[in-house]
Structures are given as structure tokens and as C-alpha cells.
Scaffold this active site. Structure first.
Site, PDB file in Angstrom:
ATOM      1  N   GLY A 221       0.891  -1.106   0.022  1.00 28.30           N
ATOM      2  CA  GLY A 221       0.044  -0.012   0.129  1.00 28.30           C
ATOM      3  C   GLY A 221       1.016   1.168   0.024  1.00 28.30           C
ATOM      4  O   GLY A 221       2.018   1.257  -0.465  1.00 28.30           O
ATOM      5  N   SER A 222       0.226   2.281   0.726  1.00 30.28           N
ATOM      6  CA  SER A 222       0.989   3.566   0.450  1.00 30.28           C
ATOM      7  C   SER A 222       2.298   3.741   1.469  1.00 30.28           C
ATOM      8  O   SER A 222       2.014   2.821   2.504  1.00 30.28           O
ATOM      9  CB  SER A 222       0.101   4.907   0.828  1.00 30.28           C
ATOM     10  OG  SER A 222      -0.555   4.611   2.096  1.00 30.28           O
ATOM     11  N   THR A 225       0.921   4.539   5.046  1.00 30.58           N
ATOM     12  CA  THR A 225       0.284   3.645   5.936  1.00 30.58           C
ATOM     13  C   THR A 225       1.347   2.649   6.336  1.00 30.58           C
ATOM     14  O   THR A 225       1.321   2.344   7.656  1.00 30.58           O
ATOM     15  CB  THR A 225      -0.885   2.770   5.108  1.00 30.58           C
ATOM     16  OG1 THR A 225      -1.693   3.769   4.630  1.00 30.58           O
ATOM     17  CG2 THR A 225      -1.251   1.879   5.855  1.00 30.58           C
ATOM     18  N   GLY A 226       2.304   2.543   5.488  1.00 30.36           N
ATOM     19  CA  GLY A 226       3.582   1.439   5.712  1.00 30.36           C
ATOM     20  C   GLY A 226       4.185   2.169   7.125  1.00 30.36           C
ATOM     21  O   GLY A 226       4.611   1.224   8.122  1.00 30.36           O
ATOM     22  N   GLU A 243       5.772  -3.339   0.907  1.00 36.77           N
ATOM     23  CA  GLU A 243       5.964  -3.134  -0.403  1.00 36.77           C
ATOM     24  C   GLU A 243       5.010  -1.781  -0.548  1.00 36.77           C
ATOM     25  O   GLU A 243       3.748  -1.621  -0.653  1.00 36.77           O
ATOM     26  CB  GLU A 243       5.180  -4.072  -1.230  1.00 36.77           C
ATOM     27  CG  GLU A 243       5.842  -4.314  -2.778  1.00 36.77           C
ATOM     28  CD  GLU A 243       5.149  -3.350  -3.568  1.00 36.77           C
ATOM     29  OE1 GLU A 243       4.901  -2.248  -3.677  1.00 36.77           O
ATOM     30  OE2 GLU A 243       4.261  -4.026  -4.347  1.00 36.77           O
ATOM     31  N   CYS A 277       1.784  -0.775  -8.627  1.00 39.17           N
ATOM     32  CA  CYS A 277       3.128  -0.279  -8.004  1.00 39.17           C
ATOM     33  C   CYS A 277       4.103  -0.170  -8.824  1.00 39.17           C
ATOM     34  O   CYS A 277       5.079   0.955  -8.900  1.00 39.17           O
ATOM     35  CB  CYS A 277       3.203  -1.338  -6.617  1.00 39.17           C
ATOM     36  SG  CYS A 277       3.484  -3.052  -6.966  1.00 39.17           S
TER      37      CYS A 277
HETATM   38  P1  NDP Z   1      -3.668   2.579   1.868  1.00 38.59           P
HETATM   39  O1  NDP Z   1      -1.966   2.503   1.981  1.00 38.59           O
HETATM   40  O2  NDP Z   1      -4.306   3.395   2.832  1.00 38.59           O
HETATM   41  O3  NDP Z   1      -4.204   1.203   1.671  1.00 38.59           O
HETATM   42  C1  NDP Z   1      -3.550  -0.120   1.439  1.00 38.59           C
HETATM   43  C2  NDP Z   1      -4.343  -1.070   2.701  1.00 38.59           C
HETATM   44  O4  NDP Z   1      -3.866  -0.565   3.853  1.00 38.59           O
HETATM   45  C3  NDP Z   1      -5.755  -1.213   2.461  1.00 38.59           C
HETATM   46  O5  NDP Z   1      -6.237  -2.301   2.875  1.00 38.59           O
HETATM   47  C4  NDP Z   1      -6.249  -0.126   3.609  1.00 38.59           C
HETATM   48  O6  NDP Z   1      -7.483  -0.239   4.373  1.00 38.59           O
HETATM   49  C5  NDP Z   1      -5.068  -0.514   4.799  1.00 38.59           C
HETATM   50  N1  NDP Z   1      -4.648   0.574   5.935  1.00 38.59           N
HETATM   51  C6  NDP Z   1      -5.041   1.794   5.807  1.00 38.59           C
HETATM   52  N2  NDP Z   1      -4.710   2.403   7.096  1.00 38.59           N
HETATM   53  C7  NDP Z   1      -4.142   1.273   7.813  1.00 38.59           C
HETATM   54  C8  NDP Z   1      -3.548   1.624   9.045  1.00 38.59           C
HETATM   55  N3  NDP Z   1      -3.386   2.450   9.695  1.00 38.59           N
HETATM   56  N4  NDP Z   1      -2.877   0.164   9.564  1.00 38.59           N
HETATM   57  C9  NDP Z   1      -3.084  -0.967   8.758  1.00 38.59           C
HETATM   58  N5  NDP Z   1      -3.788  -0.917   7.524  1.00 38.59           N
HETATM   59  C10 NDP Z   1      -4.247   0.171   6.906  1.00 38.59           C
HETATM   60  O7  NDP Z   1      -3.656   3.132   0.260  1.00 38.59           O
HETATM   61  P2  NDP Z   1      -4.724   4.073  -0.274  1.00 38.59           P
HETATM   62  O8  NDP Z   1      -5.774   2.926  -0.675  1.00 38.59           O
HETATM   63  O9  NDP Z   1      -5.358   5.145   0.472  1.00 38.59           O
HETATM   64  O10 NDP Z   1      -3.940   4.517  -1.327  1.00 38.59           O
HETATM   65  C11 NDP Z   1      -3.369   5.879  -1.582  1.00 38.59           C
HETATM   66  C12 NDP Z   1      -2.318   5.897  -2.297  1.00 38.59           C
HETATM   67  O11 NDP Z   1      -1.268   4.661  -2.014  1.00 38.59           O
HETATM   68  C13 NDP Z   1      -2.511   5.755  -3.714  1.00 38.59           C
HETATM   69  O12 NDP Z   1      -2.716   6.642  -4.362  1.00 38.59           O
HETATM   70  C14 NDP Z   1      -1.001   4.914  -4.348  1.00 38.59           C
HETATM   71  O13 NDP Z   1      -0.230   6.063  -4.710  1.00 38.59           O
HETATM   72  C15 NDP Z   1      -0.806   4.250  -3.165  1.00 38.59           C
HETATM   73  N6  NDP Z   1      -0.896   2.631  -3.063  1.00 38.59           N
HETATM   74  C16 NDP Z   1       0.068   1.592  -3.671  1.00 38.59           C
HETATM   75  C17 NDP Z   1      -0.212   0.556  -3.748  1.00 38.59           C
HETATM   76  C18 NDP Z   1       0.778  -0.457  -4.157  1.00 38.59           C
HETATM   77  O14 NDP Z   1       0.338  -1.521  -4.963  1.00 38.59           O
HETATM   78  N7  NDP Z   1       1.953  -0.398  -3.711  1.00 38.59           N
HETATM   79  C19 NDP Z   1      -1.641  -0.154  -3.441  1.00 38.59           C
HETATM   80  C20 NDP Z   1      -2.712   0.851  -3.132  1.00 38.59           C
HETATM   81  C21 NDP Z   1      -2.294   2.251  -3.007  1.00 38.59           C
HETATM   82  P3  NDP Z   1      -8.367   0.658   3.699  1.00 38.59           P
HETATM   83  O15 NDP Z   1      -8.371   0.476   2.143  1.00 38.59           O
HETATM   84  O16 NDP Z   1      -9.555  -0.278   3.894  1.00 38.59           O
HETATM   85  O17 NDP Z   1      -8.499   1.768   4.241  1.00 38.59           O
END
Ligand code: NDP
Length: 469
Positions: A221-222, A225-226, A243, A277
Site C-alpha cells: 500500500g502507501s 500507511t507503511g 511493499e 505499484c
Molecule cells: P493505503 O495504504 O491506505 O491502503 C492499503 C491497505 O492498508 C488497505 O487495505 C487499507 O485499508 C489499509 N490501511 C489503511 N490504514 C491502515 C492502518 N493504519 N493500519 C493498517 N492498515 C491500514 O492506500 P490508499 O488506498 O489510501 O491509496 C493511497 C495511495 O497509496 C495511492 O494513491 C497509491 O499511490 C498508493 N498505493 C500503492 C499500492 C501499491 O501497490 N503499492 C496499492 C494501493 C495504494 P482501507 O483501504 O480499508 O483503508
């Protein structure tokens, strides 16, 4: 309206709260997904903990056979799950879309089923013999994103299960339905409690990753959040595979045949509408071939069919969610204001989160569209003159997941590739991941690798048996 459920201990559990999920192409309702509470996280982690000891005692051979059966279930249900992915995530059924995603799920399940991690004699002399065994870590928390919801969940859960861990998976709140259905189907061939889910927003992800009984965290994810997850893991000391996406540079060297590389560049940038990603997010082209590359990419973009992915003739779908849709529009508007040449292609349907395929020529470093991860169908194309200049550009950002070098002379391309800081540098291809080849980021793109034998090691811990002779 259909209501979907979490899976805990091999049983579907009814939630008290739900959220409605909508198709990003049409706005149609797809049904209700569970909204878990923090107490549901406790129950799911407990279920995974109860199942883990017995699962770890199942012989390696039997676990491999069970994971092979999971691959079979995925294969048999591929069309059903692909249609759910298209309706929920937006990527088309055809081309590099949801059927392609399901092929990935099958391949990334078959390969761990076939791989072994046997004990290794790390030292032996007249006095002692030291053997390293790889044992499971315990309960794995898997936090999946919305861009490749089933494939990335597969990357997280299958190696973990293969090596004797049990899993609690949280899908993204944007794309829970297809994932919950995949989990329901593969639970038919898994012992109860090996794969459980909780479903909800970031708060549930936070509750899961900070849970004291979690032994490993897999996250895609982002970056922001990481960073939160690293903080959360101080309560359980769980090692993390992170990642965090990237801002991949592609570098086209002088003398390259633009026609020969255009299609690779196009899908390298626009795979899943750029919501990948390891997509090309900044394209650096030598002055020598700049106009030819822009024109070849424009030609391809012009004829790409955009629309609802359930129509098999469409190859480009909508963005997955409003947040992403607004973010990409904002970055393109900024590039226009900064004097770049914004070229938009394709007939964009009304309604839904559709955006045209956008090429932004005469872009430059420092522009928001170049420096921030756009994660969408808008590609900045930057002109360069000197090799040192472009290497410095490629390496100037913190993100370092992937990169690529494009050239007719592949020997020269390899010397250039060696100077680029990224987890993977592809030559004449981009994002070409493979289930046997380790994949992970450098710098702010995260740490740890997935896939292949290295990916299996990441969901185990070493245990040394040291024998005195
Ligand atoms: P997030 O990092 O918020 O979401 C990824 C996952 O983390 C989701 O399941 C999300 O849940 C979960 N999450 C959110 N907050 C927490 C937390 N505090 N603790 C644990 N898990 C959590 O990404 P976004 O969906 O907000 O996307 C934002 C940006 O991130 C995108 O514009 C892109 O740039 C990047 N991104 C990169 C990805 C990749 O493949 N590396 C994939 C997705 C996004 P929930 O969605 O239910 O909030």
C-alpha cells in the site's frame, strides 16, 4: 441485495455492520460487505492461533498438496472471480485485466506449492554439525490494497500458508467482495482457521497489525500507511514485509527504435490504468528519439478502447475510486498550469471514474506529476540529453521499487541499468514480475522481498539444531 461475509475458523460469520460496494464503471451497487469491529479482529486472530500448531505439524508434502488444490480451486473459479474483480475493481475482463489477474493468482499459488525449503547444513567439522531449519512464524496479518486485490492477497497469503503459518487477511475497504469470495472458495480445501478474514477500513487494519498475537505482517500500500504499520508493530515485534509502491523511471537510450518499444512502454505505464505499484510513472527519453517515442505512444493511446470492462472489447477501464480519480485530475491540471503539453486520448464514457489516457510531454523534474506517485493513466515524458543527467534524475526520488532501460543495444542498457537505484531494473520490459524472481523495493519503497524461495524464507524464521559430535 447480496450480503458477503467474513471467514473465521472455516465458517462464514455474519457481521453486525456493513458497507455498500459500488461498481466504479457504472455506479451500480454490488452488495454489502462486512464492516468488522475490533472485537472481530480478536476472534479472527484467536482462530488463526488455534489452527496454527496443527497446520505447522502437517507434513511439508501434504501442505504442498493442499496448496496445489488451492491453485486448482482458483483455476476452476477463475471466470467467476474475474467478473467480480471487473465489477468491483474496474479493470477489464480482457487484455491485461481481471482474467490476467486470475492467471497470476493461479501461477503465484502453483509455484510456492512446487517449491521446497529443506534444512541446510550451515557448518560441519569434526566436533559439530549445525543444521538450519526454516519454521513458520505463526499468525500472519495480511493487509491488501485495491489495485490488484486478489493477486496481491495471493502473494501475501499463499507463501505464508505454504510454510505452515495461518493468516488473517484484511482486504481494502474499496475492494472487499471479490477477495471475500476467493477466500470462501479456497477455504473448501483448507483446514478451518488456516485462512481467516476481517473486513473494514484502515482502523481495522490498524487493530490487526498492532494485535499482540500477530507474528508477521505482510503489507502492500502507501508509504504513509507503511510507516504507521511499522509503529503499530512495536506492540508485537512482528517482522514486516513492506511493499510501498514506487515512482518508477523508464529511460529510453539514444538510437532506440521507437516503434519496437512503444507497446512495451505503453502497457508498462497504463497497466491497470496506471494503478500498479511497478508501473512506469516517469518516462525519460533521449532528445534523439523523443518525438518518435511521443508519436508512437500517441498512436497506441488513440486507438485504445475505453469503457466498462464487462464489455470484452474494452482494454482500459475506470479508476477504482474517487480519491484516485481526483488525485490524477489534480496532478494533470497542475502540469497544464506549469506549461506542459497535455494530450488526452480516448472516448471517455459518461459516469464512472473514467479518465482519458493522458500523455504529458515537455514535462520536467520538480513537477508534481513527476515527483508524486500519480497511480493513474497520466504519463509525464521528460526530454534528456546526457546520460549522467538522466541517471541523476532516475535516482533523485526516495521511491525505488522498479525502473527500466530501453535500448536496441542491450549490452549498453545493462551498464546503464547497473547505475539505477531500484529493487528491479528491467531491460526492454517493465513490471515483468515472475513468481520465481524475488520482488521488493529499495529506499522508501519498502523492505523485504516476495516471490520465489526468498519469499518463502520471509514467512519463516531460522531454527538451528546444533549437534556436538
Ligand atoms: P493505503 O495504504 O491506505 O491502503 C492499503 C491497505 O492498508 C488497505 O487495505 C487499507 O485499508 C489499509 N490501511 C489503511 N490504514 C491502515 C492502518 N493504519 N493500519 C493498517 N492498515 C491500514 O492506500 P490508499 O488506498 O489510501 O491509496 C493511497 C495511495 O497509496 C495511492 O494513491 C497509491 O499511490 C498508493 N498505493 C500503492 C499500492 C501499491 O501497490 N503499492 C496499492 C494501493 C495504494 P482501507 O483501504 O480499508 O483503508
Amino acid at each position: 441485495m447480496q450480503t458477503y461475509s467474513n471467514m473465521v475458523s472455516g465458517k462464514l460469520v455474519e457481521a453486525t455492520d456493513h458497507q455498500e460496494i459500488f461498481n466504479p464503471a457504472t455506479g451500480a451497487s454490488l452488495g454489502l460487505a462486512p464492516l468488522s469491529q475490533e472485537s472481530d479482529v480478536d476472534v479472527a486472530v484467536e482462530a488463526a492461533r488455534r489452527a496454527q500448531g496443527e497446520w505447522a505439524r502437517v507434513s511439508d508434502q501434504e501442505r504442498r498438496a493442499i496448496v496445489s488444490r488451492v491453485a486448482q480451486v482458483l483455476e476452476e473459479n477463475a471466470e467467476y472471480l474475474a467478473e467480480l474483480i471487473t465489477r468491483e475493481q474496474g479493470k477489464p475482463l480482457s487484455g491485461f485485466g481481471s482474467r490476467f489477474e486470475m492467471q497470476g493468482c493461479v501461477a503465484w499459488t502453483q509455484v510456492p506449492a512446487a517449491l521446497e525449503l529443506p534444512p541446510e547444513v550451515v557448518h560441519e567439522d569434526d566436533t559439530r554439525k549445525d543444521v538450519m531449519h526454516r519454521v513458520p512464524l505463526g499468525v500472519v496479518a495480511a493487509i491488501a490494497p485495491w489495485n490488484w486485490p486478489l493477486m496481491i492477497a495471493t502473494w501475501q497469503i499463499i507463501p505464508a500458508i505454504r510454510m505452515g503459518n495461518t493468516v488473517v487477511l484484511k482486504p481494502s475497504e474499496y475492494t472487499p467482495i471479490a477477495t471475500l469470495e476467493m477466500v470462501r472458495l479456497i477455504n473448501q480445501v483448507l483446514p478451518p482457521g488456516v485462512l481467516n478474514t476481517v473486513s473494514g477500513d484502515g482502523r481495522i487494519g490498524a487493530a490487526l497489525t498492532s494485535h499482540p498475537d500477530i507474528d508477521k505482517i505482510m503489507f502492500t500500500g502507501s508509504e504513509s500507511t507503511g510507516r504507521k504499520i511499522i509503529g503499530a508493530s512495536s506492540s508485537n515485534l512482528a517482522p514486516i514485509t513492506l511493499e510501498l509502491g514506487g515512482n518508477d523511471a523508464a529511460v529510453v537510450l539514444p538510437g532506440t527504435d521507437a516503434g519496437a518499444i512503444a507497446e512495451g512502454l505503453f502497457w508498462g505505464a497504463f497497466l491497470n490504468m496506471g494503478q500498479t505499484c511497478a508501473c512506469i510513472k516517469r518516462l525519460y527519453v533521449h532528445d534523439d528519439v523523443y518525438d518518435a517515442v511521443v508519436s508512437a505512444l500517441s498512436e497506441l493511446a488513440r486507438k485504445m478502447p475505453i469503457g466498462d470492462g464487462m464489455n470484452e472489447s474494452n482494454l482500459i477501464g475506470p479508476l477504482q475510486n474517487e480519491m484516485q480519480f481526483n488525485k490524477v485530475k489534480e496532478l494533470v491540471a497542475d502540469a497544464k498550469e506549469q506549461g506542459c503539453n497535455v494530450m488526452e486520448f480516448g472516448q471517455v464514457p459518461e459516469g464512472g471514474y473514467f479518465l482519458p489516457l493522458t500523455l504529458v510531454s515537455e514535462a520536467r523534474d520538480g513537477l508534481r506529476l513527476v515527483d508524486e506517485e500519480q497511480f493513474g493513466p497520466a504519463l509525464p515524458i521528460i526530454r534528456y540529453h546526457e546520460l549522467e543527467e538522466v541517471i541523476a534524475s532516475a535516482n533523485r526520488l526516495d521511491a525505488a521499487l522498479g525502473a527500466s532501460v530501453w535500448a536496441s543495444d542491450t549490452d549498453y542498457a545493462q551498464t546503464v541499468a547497473a547505475q539505477i537505484e531500484a529493487g528491479t531494473v528491467w531491460i526492454n520490459q517493465h513490471g515483468a514480475i515472475h513468481p520465481m524472481v524475488p520482488f521488493g523495493g529499495n529506499k522508501a519503497s519498502g523492505y523485504g522481498v516476495e516471490f520465489g524461495v526468498e519469499g518463502l524464507k520471509a514467512v519463516t524464521q531460522p531454527r538451528i539444531i546444533s549437534l556436538k559430535k
